[in-house]
Design an enzyme around this catalytic site. Structure first.
Site, PDB file in Angstrom:
ATOM      1  N   ASP A   1     -49.126  23.960 -12.225  1.00  0.00           N
ATOM      2  CA  ASP A   1     -48.981  22.857 -11.274  1.00  0.00           C
ATOM      3  C   ASP A   1     -48.894  23.378  -9.834  1.00  0.00           C
ATOM      4  O   ASP A   1     -49.095  22.615  -8.894  1.00  0.00           O
ATOM      5  CB  ASP A   1     -47.754  22.013 -11.626  1.00  0.00           C
ATOM      6  CG  ASP A   1     -46.497  22.863 -11.755  1.00  0.00           C
ATOM      7  OD1 ASP A   1     -46.043  23.070 -12.886  1.00  0.00           O
ATOM      8  OD2 ASP A   1     -46.022  23.349 -10.719  1.00  0.00           O
TER       9      ASP A   1
ATOM     10  N   ASP B   1     -43.263  30.667 -15.915  1.00  0.00           N
ATOM     11  CA  ASP B   1     -43.006  29.235 -15.779  1.00  0.00           C
ATOM     12  C   ASP B   1     -43.731  28.520 -16.924  1.00  0.00           C
ATOM     13  O   ASP B   1     -44.807  27.943 -16.754  1.00  0.00           O
ATOM     14  CB  ASP B   1     -43.543  28.778 -14.418  1.00  0.00           C
ATOM     15  CG  ASP B   1     -43.417  27.286 -14.253  1.00  0.00           C
ATOM     16  OD1 ASP B   1     -44.052  26.735 -13.325  1.00  0.00           O
ATOM     17  OD2 ASP B   1     -42.710  26.654 -15.065  1.00  0.00           O
ATOM     18  N   SER B   2     -43.144  28.580 -18.089  1.00  0.00           N
ATOM     19  CA  SER B   2     -43.845  28.120 -19.293  1.00  0.00           C
ATOM     20  C   SER B   2     -43.390  26.719 -19.698  1.00  0.00           C
ATOM     21  O   SER B   2     -42.357  26.224 -19.234  1.00  0.00           O
ATOM     22  CB  SER B   2     -43.520  29.077 -20.451  1.00  0.00           C
ATOM     23  OG  SER B   2     -42.156  28.887 -20.814  1.00  0.00           O
TER      24      SER B   2
ATOM     25  N   ASP C   1     -42.693  24.632 -23.461  1.00  0.00           N
ATOM     26  CA  ASP C   1     -41.707  24.987 -24.490  1.00  0.00           C
ATOM     27  C   ASP C   1     -42.357  25.714 -25.662  1.00  0.00           C
ATOM     28  O   ASP C   1     -43.583  25.748 -25.762  1.00  0.00           O
ATOM     29  CB  ASP C   1     -40.993  23.711 -24.948  1.00  0.00           C
ATOM     30  CG  ASP C   1     -40.268  23.076 -23.776  1.00  0.00           C
ATOM     31  OD1 ASP C   1     -40.561  21.910 -23.447  1.00  0.00           O
ATOM     32  OD2 ASP C   1     -39.456  23.778 -23.161  1.00  0.00           O
TER      33      ASP C   1
END
Ligand SMILES: NCCCN[C@H]1CC[C@H](NCCCN)CC1
Length: 290
Positions: free
Chosen positions: A87, A157-158, A160
């Site tokens: 994002d 920044d993953s 789940d």
């Protein structure tokens, strides 16, 4: 019109709901379902496979903390890698650090990048920084190709562990991260909720203590639109110059972190940095004993 409820086997028996004004996008990438809707009170919302990734109203908490907890803990970060984070919000935050010279990002799903640029310009603005290089692909494959000791900091920044991000929670991935970091380099990963996932956190901490011979700490913060209202971060450093995550030696002050084009920090500051590492007893017992 109506309500979106975030129902998942990852948080059985509970669901956070947001009132929907209008659905703005629905699509299916090679990896997941992608949806954007205008909520009544949290701005636009990005949803992947039915799980809320970010809302315009509270994304600042997650993006600022996952970025500045590691970057403010080392003297002068120069080379930074973001795994995931398609994002662009983490890129926006990394770009606030003037010492940074190179920002690589490896995101597996190009649809997330394109949708963020179209619907979340204040988040995707991170891509406009000239230091950013975007790689579309799998984080594990990317790290395998990285020379040892390349990065000062890696931010994972993953989403789940159910879905495309599953491998980013497993030991082989953490080993690759350790190799890609310089001595005394730092990694910060999205590390779930102490209310929901103490067992996942227990496994992550155990793996990290085996792999990272510097510091290993768990921090957490509040994000109203994530299940249980909190999200955690695993902060680790490799063997080498010691890193004290709890006391930021490279503070990013609220006033010097913005410019005419960049908005000021909304959430992160040095006090909340230190406070983020204070844990309730039920979590301390598990995390500090591993
Ligand atoms: N750049 C924002 C990406 C958001 N990362 C994750 C999205 C899924 C979310 N589920 C929370 C599950 C409960 N811990 C965690 C953060």
């Amino acid at each position: 019109p109506g309500w979106f409820s975030e129902i998942s086997p990852m948080w059985p028996g509970e669901a956070h709901s947001l009132k929907v004004e209008k659905i703005l996008f629905q699509g299916k990438s090679d990896y997941q379902n992608v949806m954007v809707f205008q909520s009544s009170t949290y701005g636009k919302v990005l949803v992947l496979d039915g799980v809320i990734q970010l809302t315009e109203r509270d994304e600042c908490a997650y993006q600022e903390m996952i970025t500045h907890l590691p970057l403010c803990s080392i003297p002068s970060p120069k080379k930074v890698l973001v795994i995931g984070g398609g994002d662009g919000g983490v890129l926006r935050e990394v770009a606030r650090h003037s010492s940074v010279e190179q920002i690589d990002i490896c995101e597996i799903d190009k649809m997330v990048v394109d949708v963020s640029k179209q619907f979340f310009p204040d988040v995707a603005m991170g891509y406009e920084d000239p230091r950013v290089v975007l790689h579309i692909g799998d984080g594990v494959a990317f790290l395998k190709a990285v020379p040892e000791g390349t990065y000062d900091a890696i931010i994972v920044d993953s989403s789940d562990p159910i879905g495309p991000a599953q491998e980013l929670f497993e030991k082989p991935f953490f080993e690759l991260v350790g190799k890609a970091l310089r001595p005394g380099g730092v990694v910060c990963t999205q590390a779930e909720s102490i209310w929901l996932h103490m067992h996942i956190i227990e496994d992550i901490v155990a793996n990290c203590r085996q792999i990272f011979k510097g510091s290993v700490n768990y921090a957490w913060t509040t994000v109203p639109t994530y299940p249980s209202g909190v999200i955690g971060f695993m902060l680790c450093s490799t063997e080498g110059p010691p890193v004290d995550f709890k006391h930021p030696i490279n503070p990013i002050d609220v006033d010097d972190s913005h410019s005419e084009t960049r908005k000021p920090l909304k959430f992160y500051n040095s006090e909340i940095h230190t406070a983020a590492f204070c844990l309730p007893s039920f979590a301390k017992k598990v995390i500090d004993s591993k």
